[in-house]
Structures are given as structure tokens and as C-alpha cells.
Write an enzyme that holds these catalytic residues in place. Structure first.
Site, short mmCIF file in Angstrom:
data_model
loop_
_atom_site.label_atom_id
_atom_site.label_comp_id
_atom_site.label_asym_id
_atom_site.label_seq_id
_atom_site.Cartn_x
_atom_site.Cartn_y
_atom_site.Cartn_z
N VAL B 76 0.86 -1.18 0.00
CA VAL B 76 0.00 0.00 0.00
C VAL B 76 0.89 1.23 0.00
CG1 VAL B 76 -1.83 1.19 1.26
CG2 VAL B 76 -1.68 -1.30 1.35
N CYS B 77 0.70 2.11 -0.97
CA CYS B 77 1.56 3.29 -1.05
C CYS B 77 1.40 4.13 0.20
CB CYS B 77 1.19 4.11 -2.28
SG CYS B 77 2.13 5.65 -2.39
N ILE B 78 2.52 4.36 0.89
CA ILE B 78 2.45 5.04 2.19
C ILE B 78 1.97 6.49 2.05
CG2 ILE B 78 4.94 5.56 2.14
CD1 ILE B 78 4.91 5.26 5.20
#
Lengths: 118, 127
Positions: B76-78
Site C-alpha cells: 500500500v503506497c504510504i
């Protein structure tokens, strides 16, 4: 012929949602890793290149696109029919760009190693 | 073949569920899922706190079950997650926030992982 490249499809209008900004952020990440990229603006995505953008309280999309040259992305591609049908005036700020006809757009995408869509 | 899936649509778009069907088909046809990357609104897939009505699609929990059953980690893209208020334990501590919504099999990561996955994949499919 030429080195393998990724096509980044930009299909969303600039301030309509997160996609335009997200696509540019992803492109810059790929460019930072020196991946060859051909950005292609198509459909409402061509609005990202429109002249006269003055967004309030947000990052200016066309300014970010005009900085692509710094990351060695020296050519951007604009789907001609999308630009014409939207009567688009391209911003002066963007660098080298090519209007691509529909068959050439297809060839550009077919020749890509990967296609990412935003 | 090695596949990377990039999911950018939120839970309520049909494509979040379609992407899962595609991922399941990849497993069934013995392809290798190298990376599932949630970006933009797609990070909502990782929200462990969703409580949809019983008679509606349980997309987030279906994804969670799929990942656990197939021993996959979903990245999940931070940056996208933080700005949408989706935090794991470490980020909640770092920013002094109450809600923890991201846990295994979802992991926060960066675009660099997407770059690497794209380079090592035969196909990258965007949803």
C-alpha cells in the site's frame, strides 16, 4: 530498434480527482530510477496540458509536467484526436511534445514493455 | 508469467472487485503474482476497519482473505495511505493518531517497490 520503454497513460482531467497528480508522482518515481518512459496524454488527460491553469491551493499540474525534462523525459505524447475534439490550447510551458494520430498512438502503446494507466 | 496489479480505485468502484476476480484467475491459471500495489484511492482496500452492510459486497475483507489464503502481501503506497487517514501501528505512533487501519497482509511501502515490480514483471495491469 529503441530501448524498451514504459508508457504512462494520463487519462484524467487535471483537478478532477487524485489520478493526475498520482500519475505524475509515479512517473517521477520511475524516472528517478532511470526507467525510460513515454508519457501519453489521451482523452480528458489532454486537459493536463491546457494553457492558463491557475489552481487554487493545489499544485499546478502543467508546471509539474514542464519539469519532466529535468528527469530526462524529453518527449511527451498527446493524442491528436483528444486534443482537437476538446479544442485544446496547449500550455507554452510544456517542453517537446508530439501530437500523435490514432494509429501512431496504437503503435506507441503496442511497442511498450509495460503500460501504466492513471 | 509474472504479474503486477496496480489498484487505484476505491472500494465502492466495481473495479476493486473485478481486480480481485482477476487476481483469483491468475492463481487458478498458475501465473505468479509478483506484486499487488494499492495506489491513490486504491489504498482503501487495505482498510481493516470497514463495516459494509451484510447484503453488500465485502470487498476489503475478500481481498484480505485472498491475500492470506495465497500467502501474499499487498503493498500500500504510504504517501497515498497517510493522506487518506490509513495508518499502520508505526505510523499511528509516529503521527500520534488514534486509528490503526492497516495490518497484515497489507504493508505500507513506496513507489520504489512499484518501479522494481514493474521492471521484473511480464505484465502490469492497472485497475
Amino acid at each position: 530498434m529503441s530501448a524498451p520503454y514504459c508508457v504512462f497513460l494520463f487519462r484524467a482531467a487535471p483537478y478532477s480527482g487524485p489520478s493526475a497528480q498520482d500519475g505524475i508522482d509515479a512517473l517521477l518515481a520511475f524516472a528517478a530510477f532511470e526507467q525510460p518512459i513515454k508519457p501519453l496524454f489521451i482523452g480528458d488527460g489532454v486537459f493536463q496540458l491546457a494553457q492558463g491553469q491557475t489552481p487554487l491551493d493545489r499544485k499546478n499540474i502543467v508546471k509539474m509536467i514542464s519539469a519532466f525534462e529535468i528527469y530526462d523525459i524529453d518527449q511527451i505524447y498527446v493524442h491528436k484526436e483528444s486534443a482537437l475534439s476538446r479544442n485544446l490550447r496547449l500550455s507554452q510551458a510544456i517542453g517537446c511534445h508530439t501530437l500523435v494520430s490514432h494509429p501512431d498512438t496504437r503503435r506507441l502503446i503496442q511497442g511498450a514493455r509495460q503500460v501504466l494507466s492513471f | 508469467m509474472n504479474y503486477t496489479l496496480v489498484i487505484q480505485t476505491s472500494l465502492h468502484c466495481p473495479s476493486a472487485a473485478t481486480a480481485l476476480k482477476f487476481a483469483q484467475a491468475l492463481i487458478e491459471t498458475k501465473h505468479n503474482i509478483l506484486c499487488i500495489f494499492c495506489y491513490g484511492d486504491g489504498v482503501h482496500l487495505a482498510n481493516g476497519n470497514t463495516v459494509p452492510p451484510q447484503d453488500e459486497q465485502q470487498t476489503a475483507s475478500n481481498w484480505r482473505s485472498f491475500a492470506v489464503e495465497n500467502n501474499l502481501v499487498i503493498t500500500v503506497c504510504i504517501a497515498a495511505a497517510l493522506k487518506r487517514g490509513l495508518l499502520d501501528k508505526d505510523e499511528a505512533l509516529r503521527y500520534n493518531k488514534q486509528g490503526i487501519s492497516i495490518e497484515h497482509p497489507f504493508e505500507l511501502g513506496g513507489l520504489g517497490q512499484l518501479v522494481e515490480a514493474t521492471a521484473n514483471s511480464d505484465r502490469v495491469i492497472s485497475f
